[in-house]
Design a protein around this motif. Structure first.
Motif, short mmCIF file in Angstrom:
data_model
loop_
_atom_site.label_atom_id
_atom_site.label_comp_id
_atom_site.label_asym_id
_atom_site.label_seq_id
_atom_site.Cartn_x
_atom_site.Cartn_y
_atom_site.Cartn_z
N ARG A 122 -19.18 -21.23 -14.96
CA ARG A 122 -17.73 -21.26 -14.69
C ARG A 122 -16.98 -20.35 -15.66
NH1 ARG A 122 -19.06 -26.80 -13.94
NH2 ARG A 122 -18.37 -27.33 -16.06
N ASP A 123 -17.32 -20.42 -16.93
CA ASP A 123 -16.64 -19.56 -17.91
C ASP A 123 -16.93 -18.09 -17.65
OD1 ASP A 123 -15.36 -21.59 -19.30
OD2 ASP A 123 -16.97 -21.83 -20.78
N ALA A 124 -18.18 -17.77 -17.33
CA ALA A 124 -18.54 -16.38 -17.07
C ALA A 124 -17.77 -15.83 -15.88
CB ALA A 124 -20.05 -16.27 -16.83
N HIS A 125 -17.59 -16.66 -14.86
CA HIS A 125 -16.86 -16.23 -13.66
C HIS A 125 -15.45 -15.75 -14.01
CE1 HIS A 125 -15.76 -16.10 -9.44
NE2 HIS A 125 -14.67 -16.79 -9.73
N GLU A 126 -14.82 -16.38 -14.98
CA GLU A 126 -13.48 -15.98 -15.40
C GLU A 126 -13.46 -14.57 -15.98
OE1 GLU A 126 -10.69 -17.77 -14.81
OE2 GLU A 126 -12.09 -19.02 -13.66
N PHE A 127 -14.60 -14.10 -16.46
CA PHE A 127 -14.71 -12.75 -17.01
C PHE A 127 -15.28 -11.76 -16.00
CE2 PHE A 127 -14.73 -15.39 -20.83
CZ PHE A 127 -13.92 -14.67 -21.70
N GLY A 128 -15.51 -12.22 -14.77
CA GLY A 128 -16.12 -11.35 -13.77
C GLY A 128 -17.61 -11.14 -14.00
N ILE A 129 -18.25 -12.08 -14.66
CA ILE A 129 -19.66 -11.98 -15.02
C ILE A 129 -20.43 -13.10 -14.34
CG2 ILE A 129 -21.29 -12.24 -16.95
CD1 ILE A 129 -19.20 -10.91 -18.75
N THR A 130 -21.64 -12.77 -13.86
CA THR A 130 -22.53 -13.77 -13.28
C THR A 130 -23.55 -14.19 -14.34
OG1 THR A 130 -22.30 -12.83 -11.06
CG2 THR A 130 -24.19 -14.27 -11.46
#
Length: 287
Positions: A122-130
């Motif tokens: 979830r946190d990575a998604h906020e940075f555009g990262i998978t």
């Protein structure tokens, strides 16, 4: 050639990220993976925090060369690390424009692991990262089937390192177990059919640990060039035709004797040949 070829940092781990960008560009790689967090406790850390001088230098080299950062590594979920530790890693990756964070499942409590990984996703998604789990044959998440189950539970991606895939007993048929689109990258290398007995190099890049383990020495210090070993690389590429490739071939002794430029040129040449062969065989099979 139908898919881009990236360069994993482990192929040239002694090069700081700005130098890695230049070396990759000189040999025709379109992207790199770069280490922003150490993999082992003894490892020297590159100062790649977001906004650091080295991060800024790397960004400048990326802009000059047109190379991109595909993934950053490596964050191990070991049951003790939490959001306070992974957020700076995500920030470092986002500063470089990375698409993927390499995650290792090192926690033997599977429930805690999946909870932590879901939060990281979830946190990575906020940075555009998978956030993407890499099954490693000597870690707690060791098989592709285990990684696929974790991906199903958490929504994470999967990084398919063919060395660990083979060493954990994986077969090409296992690849169908992953959720659609879960595999983010194929980390390409080759090796003999059985784990070889190897001596650890006297000097490991960045002071990595090997613990005297044949599997860890092979993984971190002595992989084979794609096409030189016994791994079913053509079949893996055919099974995942749209997945990018990152060449991950550390060969400490070869680099010391022949230099990094020759090492990277031979990796690119071999990988281009392998992908061409895979594409040709796939096209003929479709006809």
């Amino acid at each position: 050639m139908t898919r881009p070829i990236g360069l994993a940092h482990l192929s040239a781990l002694h090069l700081p990220p700005p130098e890695l960008v230049e070396a990759a560009a000189d040999c025709g790689f379109t992207s790199i993976g770069t280490r922003v967090h150490p993999a082992t406790t003894s490892e020297t850390r590159y100062p790649m925090a977001a906004g650091s001088p080295m991060s800024a230098q790397t960004l400048a080299r990326l802009e000059d060369t047109g190379v991109s950062v595909f993934d950053v590594e490596v964050f191990t979920l070991d049951g003790m690390r939490n959001r306070g530790e992974w957020m700076p890693v995500l920030e470092a990756g986002a500063a470089l424009g990375a698409r993927v964070l390499n995650v290792i499942g090192g926690d033997d409590d599977r429930h805690r692991l999946t909870d932590s990984l879901a939060a990281l996703v979830r946190d990575a998604h906020e940075f555009g990262i998978t956030a993407s789990i890499e099954p490693i044959s000597y870690q707690k998440v060791d098989t592709f089937h285990a990684a696929a189950a974790v991906a199903e539970q958490t929504g994470c991606g999967i990084m398919l390192d063919v060395l660990h895939f083979v060493r954990a007993g994986g077969t090409v048929g296992d690849l169908a177990a992953a959720p659609p689109g879960a595999v983010q990258v194929i980390q390409l290398c080759d090796g003999p059919a059985a784990v070889p007995h190897l001596e650890a190099p006297p000097r490991m890049p960045l002071g990595q640990d090997t613990n005297g383990s044949d599997r860890q020495i092979e993984s971190r210090a002595k992989r084979q060039v794609p096409g030189d070993g016994a791994f079913p690389l053509i079949e893996i590429l055919a099974a995942l035709p749209d997945v990018p490739v990152s060449v991950e071939v550390p060969d400490v002794a070869f680099v010391e004797s022949h230099g990094i430029t020759e090492h990277l040129h031979r990796l690119m040449t071999a990988t281009q040949q392998l992908i061409t062969t895979a594409d040709t065989e796939r096209t003929e099979a479709i006809r």
